[in-house]
Write an enzyme that holds these catalytic residues in place. Structure first.
Site, short mmCIF file in Angstrom:
data_model
loop_
_atom_site.label_atom_id
_atom_site.label_comp_id
_atom_site.label_asym_id
_atom_site.label_seq_id
_atom_site.Cartn_x
_atom_site.Cartn_y
_atom_site.Cartn_z
N ARG A 11 0.91 -1.10 -0.11
CA ARG A 11 -0.12 0.16 -0.21
C ARG A 11 0.47 1.25 0.14
O ARG A 11 2.02 1.10 0.73
CB ARG A 11 -1.33 -0.01 0.92
CG ARG A 11 -1.91 1.09 1.28
CD ARG A 11 -2.79 1.50 0.07
NE ARG A 11 -3.30 2.44 0.09
CZ ARG A 11 -4.85 3.35 0.98
NH1 ARG A 11 -5.41 2.18 1.68
NH2 ARG A 11 -5.34 4.43 1.10
N ASP B 56 -10.06 -0.08 6.45
CA ASP B 56 -11.16 0.88 6.63
C ASP B 56 -11.29 -0.02 8.06
O ASP B 56 -11.90 -0.96 7.84
CB ASP B 56 -12.21 1.29 5.83
CG ASP B 56 -10.98 2.64 4.46
OD1 ASP B 56 -10.26 3.07 5.00
OD2 ASP B 56 -11.56 2.37 3.41
#
Length: 159
Positions: A78, A92
């Protein structure tokens, strides 16, 4: 509740690996995982996303869980070059029980989750009547409000 998304590389495989990593987190038990969904990027460019939602039972504090999620993201390459950039993996923290929190590091519930079909559709699949902290709403009641955002449930087992 954790939202999972990816739109770079082998996104389906990355999401499978992310679910395994969530299940392996100390102090966590993977309670459920939604179907796999496909959605167009929202407020961004790039390829379609693959999305899912996972329910975790955890003894980790919210910030410790957030740090663990970010470590899983980093392990899968990421990068955050700009807001809403395409990504190899996005995890998330959507909801943490009834907790409401708003600080520079973590906002709960996730500030835009109630506006995103790619979150609400898998949440509604797992828990349509889940109480949304701070709102008189559930995923089932919020989902029709975002019907202009195309999401598609993908058939078959994916994990």
């Amino acid at each position: 509740w954790v939202g999972l998304g990816a739109n770079l590389g082998d996104a389906r495989q990355t999401l499978r690996e992310a679910v395994q990593a969530l299940a392996s987190l100390p102090g966590c038990r993977l309670a459920a995982v939604s179907s796999l969904w496909r959605s167009a990027p929202v407020d961004a460019a790039g390829p379609h996303f693959f999305n899912a939602v996972a329910a975790l039972d955890t003894t980790l504090a919210p910030l410790a869980l957030l740090r663990a999620l970010q470590a899983i993201e980093l392990a899968h390459g990421r990068e955050r070059p700009y807001r809403n950039a395409p990504r190899t993996l996005d995890l998330d923290l959507l909801l943490y029980g009834e907790l409401r929190q708003d600080d520079p590091v973590l906002t709960l519930p996730h500030p835009r989750a109630h506006e995103r079909a790619f979150v609400l559709a898998p949440l509604a699949e797992l828990s349509p009547e889940l109480a949304w902290p701070g709102r008189d709403a559930t995923p089932a009641r919020l989902l029709p409000l975002v019907q202009d955002q195309a999401v598609e449930r993908l058939a078959g087992l994916w994990i």
